[in-house]
Design an enzyme around this catalytic site. Structure first.
Site, mmCIF file in Angstrom:
data_model
loop_
_atom_site.group_PDB
_atom_site.id
_atom_site.type_symbol
_atom_site.label_atom_id
_atom_site.label_comp_id
_atom_site.label_asym_id
_atom_site.label_seq_id
_atom_site.Cartn_x
_atom_site.Cartn_y
_atom_site.Cartn_z
ATOM 1 N N GLY A 153 -30.777 64.465 37.720
ATOM 2 C CA GLY A 153 -31.217 63.505 38.837
ATOM 3 C C GLY A 153 -33.280 63.647 38.723
ATOM 4 N N CYS A 154 -33.657 62.712 39.826
ATOM 5 C CA CYS A 154 -34.830 62.353 39.329
ATOM 6 C C CYS A 154 -35.014 63.474 40.297
ATOM 7 C CB CYS A 154 -35.032 61.314 40.024
ATOM 8 S SG CYS A 154 -34.033 60.572 41.383
#
Length: 354
Positions: A153-154
């Protein structure tokens, strides 16, 4: 020269669009498949302004994804987690390698999915097989051999890269780490909603999903892996009135006897051979303009020298949430899986400022 046939399923979302642009200019790739119900039948050139053979490629409907993907060596899934969960088993059975940009295979504990992703995970064997694709912290050899790579995930990428080397070296004490993170609006995806409208976001700044964000267990899992112990943490996400970029500020304490010089040297040594990581002179030197549009991550560290909070260490990290936080990292993993130079297709990416 042989080019690898690559597909993107879910190619009309922000991450899928970013991946299309990157792979269209990738010298070793033949982008053979893009799917999207939203844009089915339309050309990539019409939608994205891409020229050449990729521009002539037309978006296929999502229900044809599994069948058409059999022509590909590797497929990037830019789909919701539930869709990825359904697609991955069939793709692997067909001999197609997968890089999944969703959260469907990020968490090793199936019990975490109902609470953080609102579904029950039905493929524990694939969870065990999936390799977490954060090359700066995970064995590049494991990524290279993997059939299934779970793209991080970012927020999780930026948080982990800020403090992982310090935890691995035992330089942080066992107290809680606090992450304050702020992201541009593209981090919420492309689906329209009132909360994401210009009038609601402009000139505002707010926290969201406080103490229930889906990236929290992912961050905890990654940090536990490098520290060799459970790492207490608090993660708070904030929405910036910008299109893209993530800035994370991490707060922790140095372990007894650890020094600021030792902490800085550890970051620099850990990332010395990482082409997309740079350690800046201080947290003040870390900002979004230097990373947006690129696959870079910049990190900066400071330790309290005022005496007001002895032992306090603050680390900042900045990435583009759609590039290093999604599509760019997926291409970085693709390069490793295919045995190519890790920076291929990524080293020439650049932001546009002013």
């Amino acid at each position: 020269m042989h080019k690898a046939a690559i597909g993107i399923i879910g190619a009309s979302g922000y991450s899928g669009v970013e991946a299309t642009h990157i792979l269209a200019a990738h010298g070793q790739v033949e982008l053979r498949l893009v799917t999207s119900d939203r844009w089915k039948g339309e050309s990539v050139g019409r939608r994205l302004g891409v020229m050449g053979p990729v521009g002539q490629l037309r978006y296929a409907p999502l229900d044809q994804s599994a069948e058409l993907a059999r022509e590909c060596e590797v497929v990037l899934l830019a789909t919701p987690a539930e869709s990825s969960l359904q697609l991955v088993p069939g793709l692997l059975e067909a001999g197609v390698r997968v890089i999944d940009l969703s959260g469907a295979f990020r968490l090793q504990d199936t019990a975490a999915y109902p609470a953080f992703y609102n579904f029950t995970h039905g493929s524990p064997a694939l969870l065990a097989e999936a390799v977490y694709g954060l090359p700066e912290l995970v064995s590049r050899e494991r990524i290279a051999r993997a059939r299934l790579v779970s793209n991080p995930g970012c927020y999780a990428t930026a948080c982990a890269l800020s403090v992982a080397p310090l935890l691995r070296a035992g330089l942080l004490d066992e107290g809680s780490i606090i992450f304050d993170a702020a992201s541009g609006t593209t981090g919420a995806g492309r689906k329209a909603s009132e909360d994401m409208s210009f009038s609601e976001v402009d000139e505002d700044f707010r926290a969201y999903r406080v103490l229930r964000h889906q990236h929290t267990p992912e961050i905890a899992q990654t940090l536990a892996g490098v520290a060799g112990r459970a790492v207490p943490l608090t993660f708070t996400a904030h929405l910036l009135p910008l299109k893209r970029g993530i800035l994370v500020t991490a707060y922790a304490r140095l372990a007894k006897g650890a020094t600021a010089a030792e902490a800085r040297a550890t970051l620099e040594k850990s990332y010395a051979d990482c082409p997309f990581l740079s350690v800046e002179s201080s947290p003040d030197a870390v900002g979004l303009k230097a990373v947006v549009g690129t696959n870079r991550c910049t990190v900066g560290l400071a330790v309290d020298a005022t005496g007001h909070d002895p032992g306090r260490v603050v680390v900042t990290a900045a990435i583009d949430n759609l590039v290093k936080g999604a599509a760019g990292q997926a291409v970085q993993n693709l390069n490793l899986m295919k045995g190519w130079e890790e920076t291929l297709g990524l080293s020439t990416l650049r932001g546009f400022t002013p």
